[in-house]
Design a protein around this motif. Structure first.
Motif, mmCIF file in Angstrom:
data_model
loop_
_atom_site.group_PDB
_atom_site.id
_atom_site.type_symbol
_atom_site.label_atom_id
_atom_site.label_comp_id
_atom_site.label_asym_id
_atom_site.label_seq_id
_atom_site.Cartn_x
_atom_site.Cartn_y
_atom_site.Cartn_z
ATOM 1 N N TYR A 26 42.863 -32.968 -4.755
ATOM 2 C CA TYR A 26 43.419 -31.844 -5.498
ATOM 3 C C TYR A 26 44.723 -32.229 -6.181
ATOM 4 O O TYR A 26 44.922 -31.970 -7.372
ATOM 5 N N CYS A 27 45.619 -32.871 -5.435
ATOM 6 C CA CYS A 27 46.926 -33.243 -5.975
ATOM 7 C C CYS A 27 46.797 -34.232 -7.124
ATOM 8 O O CYS A 27 47.517 -34.125 -8.117
ATOM 9 N N GLU A 28 45.886 -35.169 -6.990
ATOM 10 C CA GLU A 28 45.664 -36.131 -8.067
ATOM 11 C C GLU A 28 45.132 -35.427 -9.319
ATOM 12 O O GLU A 28 45.576 -35.693 -10.429
ATOM 13 N N LYS A 29 44.226 -34.481 -9.113
ATOM 14 C CA LYS A 29 43.615 -33.753 -10.229
ATOM 15 C C LYS A 29 44.641 -32.912 -10.993
ATOM 16 O O LYS A 29 44.657 -32.902 -12.217
ATOM 17 N N VAL A 30 45.506 -32.198 -10.255
ATOM 18 C CA VAL A 30 46.452 -31.290 -10.912
ATOM 19 C C VAL A 30 47.806 -31.930 -11.179
ATOM 20 O O VAL A 30 48.662 -31.327 -11.833
ATOM 21 N N GLY A 31 48.028 -33.133 -10.654
ATOM 22 C CA GLY A 31 49.273 -33.846 -10.928
ATOM 23 C C GLY A 31 50.485 -33.312 -10.202
ATOM 24 O O GLY A 31 51.557 -33.181 -10.792
ATOM 25 N N GLN A 32 50.325 -32.980 -8.941
ATOM 26 C CA GLN A 32 51.476 -32.545 -8.164
ATOM 27 C C GLN A 32 51.489 -33.269 -6.828
ATOM 28 O O GLN A 32 50.497 -33.834 -6.411
ATOM 29 N N THR A 33 52.633 -33.238 -6.187
ATOM 30 C CA THR A 33 52.763 -33.931 -4.915
ATOM 31 C C THR A 33 52.110 -33.125 -3.790
ATOM 32 O O THR A 33 51.915 -31.906 -3.909
ATOM 33 N N ILE A 38 51.378 -28.232 -0.484
ATOM 34 C CA ILE A 38 51.433 -27.633 0.853
ATOM 35 C C ILE A 38 52.442 -26.492 0.898
ATOM 36 O O ILE A 38 52.184 -25.437 1.478
ATOM 37 N N GLU A 39 53.605 -26.674 0.253
ATOM 38 C CA GLU A 39 54.596 -25.594 0.211
ATOM 39 C C GLU A 39 54.018 -24.359 -0.463
ATOM 40 O O GLU A 39 54.180 -23.240 0.033
ATOM 41 N N ARG A 40 53.350 -24.541 -1.582
ATOM 42 C CA ARG A 40 52.762 -23.395 -2.295
ATOM 43 C C ARG A 40 51.677 -22.718 -1.471
ATOM 44 O O ARG A 40 51.604 -21.486 -1.412
ATOM 45 N N ALA A 41 50.831 -23.514 -0.835
ATOM 46 C CA ALA A 41 49.754 -22.947 -0.011
ATOM 47 C C ALA A 41 50.323 -22.166 1.170
ATOM 48 O O ALA A 41 49.852 -21.065 1.486
ATOM 49 N N LYS A 43 53.372 -20.813 1.412
ATOM 50 C CA LYS A 43 54.034 -19.606 0.912
ATOM 51 C C LYS A 43 53.017 -18.502 0.652
ATOM 52 O O LYS A 43 53.227 -17.346 1.023
ATOM 53 N N GLN A 44 51.906 -18.855 0.008
ATOM 54 C CA GLN A 44 50.866 -17.870 -0.303
ATOM 55 C C GLN A 44 50.242 -17.323 0.980
ATOM 56 O O GLN A 44 50.083 -16.114 1.135
ATOM 57 N N TYR A 45 49.901 -18.201 1.902
ATOM 58 C CA TYR A 45 49.294 -17.782 3.163
ATOM 59 C C TYR A 45 50.228 -16.854 3.938
ATOM 60 O O TYR A 45 49.811 -15.796 4.417
ATOM 61 N N LEU A 46 51.484 -17.246 4.057
ATOM 62 C CA LEU A 46 52.436 -16.440 4.813
ATOM 63 C C LEU A 46 52.697 -15.094 4.136
ATOM 64 O O LEU A 46 52.835 -14.067 4.810
ATOM 65 N N SER A 47 52.768 -15.085 2.814
ATOM 66 C CA SER A 47 52.943 -13.847 2.077
ATOM 67 C C SER A 47 51.745 -12.914 2.283
ATOM 68 O O SER A 47 51.906 -11.721 2.556
ATOM 69 N N ASP A 48 50.539 -13.466 2.181
ATOM 70 C CA ASP A 48 49.321 -12.671 2.403
ATOM 71 C C ASP A 48 49.288 -12.128 3.822
ATOM 72 O O ASP A 48 48.918 -10.970 4.057
#
Length: 55
Positions: A26-33, A38-41, A43-48
């Motif tokens: 996934y990270c290679e495909k979208v170009g992020q570390t 993991i931080e974004r995932a 944050k989203q999980y904890l917010s939900d």
């Protein structure tokens, strides 16, 4: 020019091989570390989770 340091902490995790391989693809495909992904995932999980507790 160096990046500004984050206010954070290092953690060490042991993650199932299938999950880490999917994360790396996934990270290679979208170009992020992996850190950003993991931080974004998390944050989203904890917010939900917080929003579901309020209902």
């Amino acid at each position: 020019m160096a990046r500004e340091k984050k206010d954070g902490r290092h953690i060490n995790l042991y993650i199932e091989r299938e999950i880490i391989e999917s994360l790396e693809q996934y990270c290679e495909k979208v170009g992020q570390t992996k850190t950003v992904a993991i931080e974004r995932a998390l944050k989203q999980y904890l917010s939900d989770h917080q929003n579901n507790k309020r209902k």
